[in-house]
Write a protein that holds these residues in place. Structure first.
Motif, short mmCIF file in Angstrom:
data_model
loop_
_atom_site.label_atom_id
_atom_site.label_comp_id
_atom_site.label_asym_id
_atom_site.label_seq_id
_atom_site.Cartn_x
_atom_site.Cartn_y
_atom_site.Cartn_z
N GLU A 1 0.74 -1.22 -0.19
CA GLU A 1 0.00 0.02 0.21
C GLU A 1 1.00 1.16 0.07
OE1 GLU A 1 -3.79 0.73 2.79
OE2 GLU A 1 -2.03 0.67 3.86
N ASP A 2 0.61 2.40 -0.65
CA ASP A 2 1.31 3.41 -0.71
C ASP A 2 1.19 4.20 0.35
OD1 ASP A 2 -0.72 5.26 -1.31
OD2 ASP A 2 -0.58 4.79 -3.53
N VAL A 3 2.10 5.23 0.76
CA VAL A 3 1.77 5.95 1.81
C VAL A 3 0.64 6.90 2.09
CG1 VAL A 3 3.01 7.80 3.30
CG2 VAL A 3 4.40 6.03 2.43
N GLU A 4 0.18 7.33 0.68
CA GLU A 4 -1.00 7.99 0.82
C GLU A 4 -2.10 7.44 1.17
OE1 GLU A 4 -3.13 11.06 -2.50
OE2 GLU A 4 -0.72 10.46 -2.76
N SER A 5 -2.15 6.21 0.36
CA SER A 5 -3.46 5.39 0.84
C SER A 5 -3.58 4.71 2.28
CB SER A 5 -3.82 4.43 -0.32
OG SER A 5 -2.52 3.78 -0.91
N ARG A 6 -2.21 4.73 2.65
CA ARG A 6 -2.17 4.06 4.16
C ARG A 6 -2.61 4.96 5.15
NH1 ARG A 6 2.74 0.29 5.95
NH2 ARG A 6 1.98 -0.39 3.84
N LEU A 7 -2.15 6.49 4.79
CA LEU A 7 -2.47 7.43 5.80
C LEU A 7 -4.16 7.74 5.90
CD1 LEU A 7 0.46 9.85 5.75
CD2 LEU A 7 -0.03 7.99 7.26
N ALA A 8 -4.69 7.77 4.54
CA ALA A 8 -6.14 8.08 4.49
C ALA A 8 -6.88 6.86 4.97
CB ALA A 8 -6.35 7.99 2.82
N ARG A 9 -6.41 5.66 5.03
CA ARG A 9 -7.15 4.63 5.64
C ARG A 9 -6.99 4.57 7.18
NH1 ARG A 9 -4.75 0.51 7.69
NH2 ARG A 9 -2.54 0.68 6.31
N ARG A 10 -5.87 5.24 7.56
CA ARG A 10 -6.04 5.36 9.26
C ARG A 10 -6.97 6.39 9.62
NH1 ARG A 10 0.64 5.05 9.39
NH2 ARG A 10 0.79 2.89 9.23
N GLU A 11 -6.90 7.59 8.83
CA GLU A 11 -7.86 8.73 8.98
C GLU A 11 -9.20 8.17 9.11
OE1 GLU A 11 -6.30 13.00 7.76
OE2 GLU A 11 -6.45 11.54 5.77
N ARG A 12 -9.64 7.37 8.33
CA ARG A 12 -11.04 6.74 8.34
C ARG A 12 -11.29 5.87 9.33
NH1 ARG A 12 -10.00 5.74 2.61
NH2 ARG A 12 -9.62 3.57 3.28
N ASN A 13 -10.30 4.71 9.70
CA ASN A 13 -10.59 3.74 10.33
C ASN A 13 -9.88 3.85 11.82
OD1 ASN A 13 -11.89 2.57 8.27
ND2 ASN A 13 -10.00 1.55 7.68
N TRP A 14 -8.82 4.52 12.29
CA TRP A 14 -8.15 4.43 13.44
C TRP A 14 -8.96 5.36 14.36
CZ3 TRP A 14 -2.18 4.07 13.57
CH2 TRP A 14 -1.72 2.94 12.82
N ILE A 15 -8.71 5.13 15.72
CA ILE A 15 -9.30 5.83 16.62
C ILE A 15 -8.73 7.28 16.43
CG2 ILE A 15 -9.35 6.27 19.20
CD1 ILE A 15 -8.47 3.20 19.30
N ALA A 16 -9.83 8.30 16.46
CA ALA A 16 -9.24 9.65 16.21
C ALA A 16 -9.13 10.81 17.45
CB ALA A 16 -10.09 10.23 15.17
N ASP A 17 -9.63 10.05 18.65
CA ASP A 17 -9.74 10.96 19.73
C ASP A 17 -8.78 10.33 20.68
OD1 ASP A 17 -10.43 12.11 22.07
OD2 ASP A 17 -12.46 12.14 21.71
N VAL A 18 -7.53 10.70 20.91
CA VAL A 18 -6.50 9.94 21.61
C VAL A 18 -5.78 11.08 22.43
CG1 VAL A 18 -4.35 8.73 21.48
CG2 VAL A 18 -6.17 8.55 19.58
N ARG A 19 -5.75 10.59 23.76
CA ARG A 19 -5.07 11.50 24.87
C ARG A 19 -4.21 10.54 25.57
NH1 ARG A 19 -7.06 13.71 29.44
NH2 ARG A 19 -8.96 12.55 28.92
N ILE A 20 -2.88 11.12 25.51
CA ILE A 20 -1.88 10.33 26.36
C ILE A 20 -1.21 11.14 27.43
CG2 ILE A 20 0.58 9.25 26.04
CD1 ILE A 20 0.23 8.64 23.03
N ALA A 21 -1.70 10.46 28.43
CA ALA A 21 -1.14 11.23 29.79
C ALA A 21 0.12 10.66 30.34
CB ALA A 21 -2.14 10.94 30.83
N GLU A 22 1.21 11.30 30.57
CA GLU A 22 2.30 10.76 30.66
C GLU A 22 2.72 11.19 32.14
OE1 GLU A 22 5.37 12.34 27.90
OE2 GLU A 22 4.60 10.83 26.51
N GLY A 23 3.39 10.46 32.88
CA GLY A 23 3.53 10.33 34.36
C GLY A 23 2.44 10.09 35.34
N ALA A 24 1.46 9.47 34.83
CA ALA A 24 0.30 9.21 35.63
C ALA A 24 0.54 8.22 36.41
CB ALA A 24 -1.04 8.92 34.66
N ALA A 25 0.07 8.12 37.71
CA ALA A 25 0.13 7.30 38.89
C ALA A 25 -0.63 5.98 38.69
CB ALA A 25 -0.20 8.15 40.27
#
Ligand SMILES: [Zn+2]
Length: 143
Positions: free
Chosen positions: A119-143
């Motif tokens: 798969e070329d990079v362009e279609s790879r990124l377009a597929r991720r934009e469609r299918n991947w989780i788009a609301d992502v928060r990463i909290a670092e140093g969390a207890a």
């Protein structure tokens, strides 16, 4: 439903608010060379929300290869790979590893294989934009 996942030692943990029927969780065994070696099986849902809590960032190894568009977050203490992220146009997308989920029934996982080699990079990124989780928060140093 709120799905919980964490690496074996608990350094990388997440909560995934699954937007949809939890009994219909797609589980894609990725055929890329990294996932074959790690047994990576991933899920995502564009309607879900992911919050990741990392206790000690010095124990997270971020691995990239190939097109370098995806980052594998590997716990360097226990070796599990709970998530992969991809930054596209300054927006963070993610998929999570079904093998680190703790409160799902195995029968909810609809397993299939996926192979995106070639798969070329362009279609790879377009597929991720469609299918991947788009609301992502990463909290670092969390207890
Ligand atoms: Zn760990």
């Amino acid at each position: 439903m709120l799905l919980n996942g964490k690496c074996h030692c608990g350094n990388i943990a997440f909560e995934l608010e699954w937007g949809g029927n939890p009994a219909e969780i797609p589980a894609r065994a990725c055929g890329c060379s990294f996932c074959v070696k790690h047994g990576g099986v991933w899920t995502s849902n564009s309607k879900s929300r992911l919050v990741v809590a990392i206790r000690d960032t010095s124990l997270v190894s971020k691995y990239v290869f190939g097109s370098r568009t995806a980052t594998f977050h590997v716990c360097s203490r226990c070796g599990a790979v709970p998530l992969v992220t991809s930054e596209i146009a300054n927006h963070l997308y993610a998929v999570v590893n079904v093998n680190v989920l703790e409160n799902v029934d195995q029968s909810w996982l609809h397993r299939a294989t996926a192979n995106f080699d070639g798969e070329d990079v362009e279609s790879r990124l377009a597929r991720r934009e469609r299918n991947w989780i788009a609301d992502v928060r990463i909290a670092e140093g969390a207890a």
